[in-house]
Design a protein around this motif. Structure first.
Motif, PDB file in Angstrom:
ATOM      1  N   UNK A 149      48.830  56.351  32.609  1.00  0.00           N
ATOM      2  CA  UNK A 149      48.930  56.249  31.282  1.00  0.00           C
ATOM      3  C   UNK A 149      48.385  57.674  30.980  1.00  0.00           C
ATOM      4  N   UNK A 150      48.402  58.086  29.550  1.00  0.00           N
ATOM      5  CA  UNK A 150      48.044  59.294  29.382  1.00  0.00           C
ATOM      6  C   UNK A 150      46.931  59.323  28.209  1.00  0.00           C
ATOM      7  N   UNK A 151      46.328  60.708  28.137  1.00  0.00           N
ATOM      8  CA  UNK A 151      45.567  60.797  27.226  1.00  0.00           C
ATOM      9  C   UNK A 151      45.764  62.074  26.466  1.00  0.00           C
ATOM     10  N   UNK A 152      45.935  61.905  25.139  1.00  0.00           N
ATOM     11  CA  UNK A 152      46.473  63.282  24.178  1.00  0.00           C
ATOM     12  C   UNK A 152      45.816  63.137  22.761  1.00  0.00           C
ATOM     13  N   UNK A 153      45.427  64.277  22.222  1.00  0.00           N
ATOM     14  CA  UNK A 153      44.980  64.180  20.947  1.00  0.00           C
ATOM     15  C   UNK A 153      43.946  62.903  20.644  1.00  0.00           C
ATOM     16  N   UNK A 154      43.117  62.676  21.345  1.00  0.00           N
ATOM     17  CA  UNK A 154      42.128  61.704  21.103  1.00  0.00           C
ATOM     18  C   UNK A 154      42.437  60.467  21.319  1.00  0.00           C
ATOM     19  N   UNK A 155      43.654  59.913  21.850  1.00  0.00           N
ATOM     20  CA  UNK A 155      44.092  58.466  22.059  1.00  0.00           C
ATOM     21  C   UNK A 155      44.551  58.482  23.406  1.00  0.00           C
ATOM     22  N   UNK A 156      44.040  57.155  23.957  1.00  0.00           N
ATOM     23  CA  UNK A 156      44.891  56.787  25.375  1.00  0.00           C
ATOM     24  C   UNK A 156      46.149  55.945  25.054  1.00  0.00           C
ATOM     25  N   UNK A 157      47.183  55.976  25.808  1.00  0.00           N
ATOM     26  CA  UNK A 157      48.576  55.306  25.637  1.00  0.00           C
ATOM     27  C   UNK A 157      49.010  55.372  27.002  1.00  0.00           C
ATOM     28  N   UNK A 158      49.951  53.956  27.027  1.00  0.00           N
ATOM     29  CA  UNK A 158      50.470  53.741  28.256  1.00  0.00           C
ATOM     30  C   UNK A 158      52.141  54.562  28.261  1.00  0.00           C
ATOM     31  N   UNK A 159      52.788  54.156  29.516  1.00  0.00           N
ATOM     32  CA  UNK A 159      54.092  54.687  29.486  1.00  0.00           C
ATOM     33  C   UNK A 159      55.256  54.214  28.430  1.00  0.00           C
ATOM     34  N   UNK A 160      54.707  53.178  27.643  1.00  0.00           N
ATOM     35  CA  UNK A 160      55.830  53.015  26.509  1.00  0.00           C
ATOM     36  C   UNK A 160      55.051  53.478  25.096  1.00  0.00           C
ATOM     37  N   UNK A 161      53.973  54.391  25.209  1.00  0.00           N
ATOM     38  CA  UNK A 161      53.330  55.104  24.056  1.00  0.00           C
ATOM     39  C   UNK A 161      52.745  53.855  23.299  1.00  0.00           C
ATOM     40  N   UNK A 162      52.237  52.866  23.729  1.00  0.00           N
ATOM     41  CA  UNK A 162      51.260  52.047  23.144  1.00  0.00           C
ATOM     42  C   UNK A 162      49.934  52.429  23.213  1.00  0.00           C
ATOM     43  N   UNK A 163      49.178  52.740  22.070  1.00  0.00           N
ATOM     44  CA  UNK A 163      47.747  53.175  22.153  1.00  0.00           C
ATOM     45  C   UNK A 163      46.924  51.984  22.881  1.00  0.00           C
ATOM     46  N   UNK A 164      45.987  52.347  23.560  1.00  0.00           N
ATOM     47  CA  UNK A 164      45.201  51.434  24.206  1.00  0.00           C
ATOM     48  C   UNK A 164      43.623  51.442  23.762  1.00  0.00           C
ATOM     49  N   UNK A 165      43.081  50.417  23.644  1.00  0.00           N
ATOM     50  CA  UNK A 165      41.471  50.517  23.442  1.00  0.00           C
ATOM     51  C   UNK A 165      40.646  50.889  24.429  1.00  0.00           C
ATOM     52  N   UNK A 166      39.689  51.658  23.985  1.00  0.00           N
ATOM     53  CA  UNK A 166      38.920  52.455  25.004  1.00  0.00           C
ATOM     54  C   UNK A 166      38.178  51.547  26.269  1.00  0.00           C
ATOM     55  N   UNK A 167      37.844  50.400  25.553  1.00  0.00           N
ATOM     56  CA  UNK A 167      37.316  49.336  26.697  1.00  0.00           C
ATOM     57  C   UNK A 167      38.239  48.946  27.757  1.00  0.00           C
ATOM     58  N   UNK A 168      39.524  49.340  27.740  1.00  0.00           N
ATOM     59  CA  UNK A 168      40.267  48.738  28.730  1.00  0.00           C
ATOM     60  C   UNK A 168      40.911  49.815  29.626  1.00  0.00           C
ATOM     61  N   UNK A 169      40.603  50.752  29.463  1.00  0.00           N
ATOM     62  CA  UNK A 169      41.285  52.018  30.145  1.00  0.00           C
ATOM     63  C   UNK A 169      40.571  52.230  31.748  1.00  0.00           C
ATOM     64  N   UNK A 170      39.515  51.907  32.099  1.00  0.00           N
ATOM     65  CA  UNK A 170      39.169  51.902  33.404  1.00  0.00           C
ATOM     66  C   UNK A 170      39.738  50.578  33.987  1.00  0.00           C
ATOM     67  N   UNK A 171      39.911  49.618  33.421  1.00  0.00           N
ATOM     68  CA  UNK A 171      40.373  48.523  33.988  1.00  0.00           C
ATOM     69  C   UNK A 171      41.930  48.664  34.404  1.00  0.00           C
ATOM     70  N   UNK A 172      42.780  49.233  33.536  1.00  0.00           N
ATOM     71  CA  UNK A 172      44.015  49.448  33.712  1.00  0.00           C
ATOM     72  C   UNK A 172      44.374  50.591  34.650  1.00  0.00           C
ATOM     73  N   UNK A 173      43.431  51.597  34.950  1.00  0.00           N
ATOM     74  CA  UNK A 173      43.676  52.685  35.640  1.00  0.00           C
ATOM     75  C   UNK A 173      43.476  52.136  37.148  1.00  0.00           C
ATOM     76  N   UNK A 174      42.390  51.247  37.312  1.00  0.00           N
ATOM     77  CA  UNK A 174      41.895  50.986  38.608  1.00  0.00           C
ATOM     78  C   UNK A 174      42.243  49.394  38.961  1.00  0.00           C
ATOM     79  N   UNK A 175      43.345  48.694  38.106  1.00  0.00           N
ATOM     80  CA  UNK A 175      43.716  47.042  38.548  1.00  0.00           C
ATOM     81  C   UNK A 175      44.353  47.566  39.891  1.00  0.00           C
TER      82      UNK A 175
END
Length: 361
Positions: A123-149
């Motif tokens: 996933x990526x971080x750009x201009x204040x938002x995190x998003x996946x490889x489909x460019x879907x913005x992700x909620x902040x509380x899901x980032x760590x879980x997605x990265x290390x799942x």
């Protein structure tokens, strides 16, 4: 319409920037040449004259001779068809890539441009938002879980990372959103467990195969150069300041018998592990070749690309980076070149006629 004064100021500024650009290249080439000559002896006056004459007659200025000296010192003689690195940067890159040379710096675009699973992007971080490889913005509380799942460790690469700089490693304990906010825009990739052939040389840093492809006028894509980059003793990843480079045969994937240090001095084995280069081959080399030439067809308007490829411990080809800007050609020209002599790049334009387009370092 710009006034005459504005036009004159613009011309003076372009001239100053051009002077600085070529002066820096000449300084870099001089330092490398000094190192090579210290080991091999000085270039003959005959070769120096060949380089000077070729730079003026073919490329239009003597400042293009500096890299020809380096190529000649490495190759043991002068060869027609070489492209000086500062000619590539000041003429070829602007002419055959234009503004598209910046695409590879925006790492979050990888999935949108190529749509290929060979990229280890998460996933990526750009201009204040995190998003996946489909460019879907992700909620902040899901980032760590997605990265290390599915990963114990991830790599974070800043958009402007180059030469091994701007690369950071995180595990679940060390990761924090605040750390990413401070670092800035970039891309998360899964950590790659590299193939045993590469691990034999350097265990900690993932080796990268630099494969240079071109897209010709008829749309044909082909591999023009290839070399392997290995990290040093304490490197967590391959860096230009400490890497070892070994030319790789573009047809067979065989290692050259000698590699080169950062000072361009020849060695026949890795300086830390002491593993010899002789008799080694890149595993699944045909798969690597097929992948980069196929992916290049997705971006035919970027006429020359440097791909950083590796193989994981399951022998899967992984694309770690692609460079659409001033990708390195000087090492390949010196050790394997001339690599581009059939493309007639020397006829693109004369330096004094070149339009001013931003040079991306």
């Amino acid at each position: 319409m710009p006034t005459i004064r504005e036009s004159l100021i613009g011309a003076a500024l372009r001239s100053l920037l051009s002077h600085h650009y070529h002066r820096q290249h000449m300084k870099d080439a001089k330092g490398i040449l000094k190192s090579i000559e210290g080991a091999k002896g000085s270039l003959s006056h005959r070769i120096v004259k060949q380089c000077n004459d070729y730079a003026i007659d073919v490329f239009g200025h003597r400042h293009f001779a500096a890299w020809l000296y380096v190529y000649s010192a490495v190759a043991g003689g002068f060869k027609e068809g070489w492209i000086p690195d500062n000619y590539y940067g000041s003429i070829v890159v602007p002419k055959l890539k234009g503004a598209c040379q910046k695409l590879s710096r925006l790492k979050s675009l990888n999935s949108m441009i190529f749509s290929h699973s060979s990229f280890p992007d998460v996933l990526s971080y750009s201009n204040g938002v995190f998003f996946d490889t489909e460019c879907r913005i992700l909620p902040l509380d899901s980032i760590k879980g997605r990265l290390f799942a599915d990963h114990d460790r991830v790599v974070y690469k800043l958009n402007d990372s180059s030469r091994g700089k701007g690369i950071f490693f995180f595990d679940k304990e060390s990761f924090s959103l605040n750390a990413i906010y401070k670092l800035g825009n970039g891309l998360f990739q899964s950590f790659i467990s590299q193939h045993e052939v590469f691990r034999e040389f350097a265990k900690e840093s993932v080796a990268t195969l630099r494969m240079t492809t071109v897209c010709e006028d008829d749309g044909t894509t082909s591999l023009r150069a290839c070399y392997l980059r290995l990290g040093g003793r304490a490197d967590t990843h391959v860096q230009s300041a400490s890497h070892i480079r070994i030319p790789i045969d573009t047809k067979s994937g065989a290692f050259h018998n000698v590699g080169f240090t950062t000072d361009w001095l020849e060695i026949d084995r890795h300086p830390t592990s002491r593993v010899s280069f002789q008799g080694k081959f890149i595993p699944a080399y045909d798969d690597c070749l097929r992948l980069v030439t196929t992916l290049h067809k997705r971006v035919p308007y970027v006429r020359c690309i440097g791909w950083d490829v590796t193989l994981d411990d399951q022998e899967n080809v992984r694309i770690m980076e692609w460079n659409a800007g001033h990708n390195d050609i000087k090492f390949s020209e010196a050790t394997q070149g001339p690599c581009f002599s059939d493309l007639q790049w020397e006829r693109l334009t004369k330096p004094e006629e070149a339009p001013w387009i931003e040079i991306v370092w």
